[in-house]
Scaffold this active site. Structure first.
Site, mmCIF file in Angstrom:
data_model
loop_
_atom_site.group_PDB
_atom_site.id
_atom_site.type_symbol
_atom_site.label_atom_id
_atom_site.label_comp_id
_atom_site.label_asym_id
_atom_site.label_seq_id
_atom_site.Cartn_x
_atom_site.Cartn_y
_atom_site.Cartn_z
ATOM 1 C CD GLU A 34 -10.376 3.181 0.334
ATOM 2 O OE1 GLU A 34 -10.354 4.415 0.251
ATOM 3 O OE2 GLU A 34 -9.599 2.434 -0.330
ATOM 4 C CB SER B 49 0.142 -8.071 -1.056
ATOM 5 O OG SER B 49 -0.731 -8.865 -0.277
ATOM 6 C CE LYS C 231 -4.163 -1.917 0.093
ATOM 7 N NZ LYS C 231 -5.039 -1.828 -1.091
#
Lengths: 394, 258
Positions: free
Chosen positions: A107, A374, A85
Site C-alpha cells: 500500500e 524522514s 522507507k
C-alpha cells in the site's frame, strides 16, 4: 510476547485464510533476523545501495535562529529513493525472496513506500503491485509515474475514502486471494503481528545510528527526539534505541489537519479510541458505532486513521508524547526549513520540524534535539504551491 | 436444542445473507421474511462496516449503501428484534470486530440475547483472538461461529474441535463474491472436520448457482449465499423482495436435493 502484543495492543486480527501464512512469516522472520548471512546481505544493501549511514546534520542556522537547544536533523531524506522507507523494503524484499516469494504487493499513501517497494522489487527481481488511493494518485501523480518507471503496476483504489486506509484494505484483499507467491510488504509499524515488529526492527537503524552519532558529537544524549507519526514507522525507528534512555523525550507529531477541534484531521492519539482494525488492536479515529472515521491531512503519508500498536503502548505508558501539528504549521515549517537550511523536506517530516520550532526555544543551549527528517519534499512542491495559491506550469 | 442446531436437523440447510439497512431497515426485514418464506433455514444479517476487508465489491457496495442510508448497530439489533418476533429461525450477525469492541463485549452480546441473535460471525477475529469475546458470548448463549479456510490445514482440527453453532467453511481464497468455479478440495476439509466435530458445517464464499448449491451440499450440511442475494438488492433496490423469494426458493431446493 504472545501474538505480538505490546501491552494491550497488537495481535493478529485477520481472516482465517491468512493465519497460516502469517504464522509462517513469523517463523521465517524469527529465523532470518538472527541469520548472519541474511543480516550481512541487508547491511551491505543498506550501505552500498541505500546510502547508509544517513547523516546527522547540525542545523546551525536553525539553532541560532530558534535560540535554545542545538538542532540536529537525521537525514533520512538523503537515502536512496528519498525517505526512510527504503530501510524496511530492503529487509522485507530479502525476506520475501528467502521465503520463495516471486511477487510483492504494497500500500502507499504519499507514494514514498510505494516507490521504495518498487525500487527494492526492481533491484531484487520481484514482481511488484502497488495499491494507492485514487485521491492520492492525483495529489502524488509524480510518484505514480516513478513507480511505473520502476516496473511496478499501480492500482488506483476507488473504494471508501480513496486514501491510505483504503489502499491497505485493498492490499489485504489482494493478499487474502493470493499468498502462495506473494508477500505483503507492509510499509508501516501496523497491521497484524509480525509486521509491527518486522518494520520496527528494520527502521530501528535510524536511532541506532543517531544515538552513536549524537554521542560522538555532543558527548551526551539528546533532550528529545522528534518525528512525524502516521502509522508511525519513521517515529518508531527514531525512538526505538532511545526507549531505554529515560532522560530522552520521545515526541511524535500527528497530523492535525485544519485543527483537532475540527473534523478535518488525522490526529489518532489526540482524538481516537482503542479499537481493532487492519489486523491490530490499537487506537483509531472512529465514531460511536465503531465505524472508522474519514481523516484528513495535507500530507498523504500521515492521512491514516490509526497508529501502530507499539506507539499506542508508548502513549499509554507515558513513555512517548504525541502532539498535534496543523497543516498551516507544517507548511510554514516546510518553507522555514527551505529558507533557513536549504533543505526541502517532505511535508510529513515538516510536521516534526514545526513542533521542534516550538520546543527548541524552551530548552537550554547545553541540550540538543534530533528531528527525524524522514523524507525529501520534491513530491510535495506542487501541492504546497497550490496550498499557497501559486500556479505552476508543469 | 439451540435454534442453530434445529436449522440443520431436517436435511441440508440454506443460509441467506443480507446487509442490515440496505436499502433500509424496513426493507431488510421484508427481504429476510421473503427468504424465510422461500425456505431459508438460517439468516445472516451483516452489520454494515466502513472498511469490510473480507468483502468483495458487491458486499462492500451494500455496506456503503446501508451506511449512507443511516444504518447503525442499534438499527441492526432493532431489525433482529423485529424478525425474531415473527420467527424461530436462527439469526446470526456477520460483523467486523470493531463495532463489537466499541459497543463493549458485554453490552453487544447481551443485546444479541435480548434481540434473539443466536450467533456471530466475525471475519477479523481468528481462533487465536477469540479469548476476549468468546466467554462473554457464551454467558449470553451466543455462538461465536468459527471459520475454516482452504489454507487452514493443520488448524482445521484445532478450530473444529472447539466450534459452536455451525462451522463456516470458506470455499475459496480471497474475499466474498460470486465465483464461476470453486476449486478447493472441500470434501477433504469436511472429512477432517468430521473426525473431530459433530457441529454442522456449511460452505460459503462464491456460491450463486443452483448447480453449485447441489454440489456443495453433497459434502456439507448447508450452503451459505451472500453476494448473489445482495446483487438482487443492488439491482432491484426496494423492489428486490419477490426476486429474493424466487432466488432463495430455487437455491433451497437445490441445496436440499429436491
Amino acid at each position: 510476547m504472545t501474538n505480538g502484543r505490546f501491552g494491550d495492543f497488537g495481535g493478529q486480527y485477520i481472516p482465517e485464510t491468512l493465519m497460516n501464512e502469517i504464522h509462517r512469516l513469523t517463523a521465517e522472520y524469527e529465523h532470518y533476523r538472527n541469520d548472519p548471512e541474511f543480516t550481512a546481505e541487508l547491511d551491505a544493501l543498506l550501505r552500498g545501495y541505500a546510502n547508509r549511514p544517513s547523516l546527522l546534520y547540525f542545523a546551525e542556522k536553525m539553532t541560532r535562529d530558534l535560540g535554545g537547544a542545538k538542532v540536529y536533523l537525521k537525514r533520512e531524506d538523503l537515502n536512496h529513493t528519498g525517505s526512510h522507507k527504503i530501510n524496511n523494503v530492503l529487509g522485507q524484499a530479502l525476506l520475501a525472496k528467502r521465503m520463495g516469494k516471486t511477487r510483492v504487493i504494497a500500500e502507499t499513501g504519499a507514494g514514498q513506500h510505494g516507490v521504495a517497494a518498487a525500487t527494492a522489487a526492481a533491484l531484487l527481481g520481484l514482481e511488484c503491485e502497488i495499491f494507492m488511493g485514487r485521491e492520492d494518485t492525483e495529489r502524488q501523480a509524480l510518484n505514480v509515474y516513478r513507480m511505473e518507471l520502476l516496473g511496478a503496476k499501480v492500482n488506483a483504489v476507488t473504494s471508501g475514502t480513496q486514501t491510505l486506509k483504503d489502499a491497505v484494505n485493498e492490499a489485504m484483499r489482494e493478499w487474502v486471494a493470493r499468498t502462495h507467491d506473494t508477500h505483503y510488504m507492509l510499509g508501516s509499524v501496523m497491521g497484524p503481528h509480525p509486521f509491527p515488529t518486522i518494520v520496527r526492527d528494520f527502521q530501528a537503524v535510524i536511532s541506532k545510528e543517531a544515538r552513536e552519532q549524537i554521542l560522538e558529537r555532543e558527548g551526551k544524549l539528546p533532550a528529545a527526539v522528534i518525528a512525524c507519526v502516521g502509522g508511525g514507522s519513521n517515529a518508531i525507528g527514531m525512538f526505538y534505541n532511545f526507549i531505554g534512555d529515560s532522560s530522552v523525550r520521545l515526541i511524535g507529531c500527528e497530523a492535525a489537519g485544519h485543527g483537532i477541534e475540527t473534523d478535518k484531521h488525522a490526529a489518532t492519539i489526540a482524538k481516537g479510541q482503542t479499537g481493532v482494525f487492519h489486523g491490530m488492536k490499537s487506537i483509531f479515529c472512529q465514531d460511536d458505532n465503531g465505524q472508522i472515521a474519514p481523516v484528513y491531512s495535507i500530507s498523504a503519508g500521515l492521512d491514516y486513521p490509526g497508529i501502530g500498536p507499539e506507539h499506542a503502548q508508548l502513549h499509554s505508558t507515558g513513555r512517548a508524547e504525541y502532539v498535534p501539528v496543523t497543516d498551516d504549521e507544517s507548511v510554514d515549517a516546510f518553507e522555514y526549513l527551505a529558507r533557513t537550511e536549504g533543505i526541502i523536506s517532505a511535508i510529513e517530516s515538516a510536521h516534526a520540524v514545526a513542533y521542534a520550532r516550538k520546543l527548541v526555544p524552551t530548552l537550554p543551549e547545553s541540550e540538543s534535539v534530533i528531528i527525524c527528517l524522514s523524507g525529501r519534499g520534491d513530491k510535495d512542491v506542487a501541492a504546497i504551491a497550490k496550498y499557497k495559491g501559486v500556479t505552476i506550469n508543469e | 436444542m439451540s435454534r442453530i442446531a434445529k436449522a440443520f436437523d431436517h436435511g441440508k440447510a440454506f443460509i441467506g445473507f443480507v446487509t442490515g439497512g440496505d436499502p433500509t431497515l424496513d426493507k431488510s426485514e421484508e427481504f429476510i421474511l421473503e427468504m424465510l418464506r422461500a425456505g431459508a433455514d438460517l439468516v445472516e444479517i451483516g452489520i454494515p462496516f466502513s472498511d469490510p476487508i473480507a468483502e468483495g465489491p458487491t458486499i462492500q457496495a451494500a455496506n456503503i449503501r446501508a451506511l449512507a442510508n443511516g444504518a447503525t448497530v442499534d438499527g441492526c439489533f432493532e431489525l433482529a428484534r423485529r424478525v425474531r418476533a415473527k420467527t424461530d429461525v436462527p439469526l446470526v450477525f456477520l460483523t467486523y470486530l470493531n463495532p463489537v469492541f466499541r459497543r463493549g463485549y458485554d453490552k453487544f452480546f447481551a443485546d444479541c440475547k435480548n434481540s434473539g441473535v443466536d450467533g456471530v460471525i466475525i471475519p477479523d477475529m481468528p481462533f487465536e483472538e477469540q479469548g476476549e469475546a468468546k466467554p462473554i458470548a457464551a454467558k449470553y448463549d451466543v455462538d461465536v461461529i468459527s471459520l475454516i479456510a482452504p489454507t487452514s490445514e493443520a488448524r482445521i482440527a484445532e478450530i473444529a474441535s472447539q466450534a459452536a453453532g455451525f462451522i463456516y467453511v470458506v470455499s475459496s481464497m480471497g474475499v466474498t463474491g460470486v465465483r464461476s468455479e470453486i476449486t478447493t478440495d472441500l470434501n477433504a476439509i469436511i472429512t477432517q472436520i468430521r473426525k473431530v466435530s459433530e457441529v454442522p458445517a456449511a460452505i460459503g464464499f462464491g456460491i450463486s448457482t443452483a448447480q453449485q448449491a447441489r454440489e456443495m451440499s453433497k459434502y456439507a450440511d448447508g450452503v451459505i449465499v451472500g453476494s448473489a442475494i445482495v446483487k438482487l438488492c443492488e439491482k432491484y433496490g426496494a423492489d428486490a423482495g419477490s426476486k429474493i423469494y424466487e432466488y432463495v426458493k430455487t437455491m433451497k431446493e437445490a441445496a436440499a436435493g429436491s
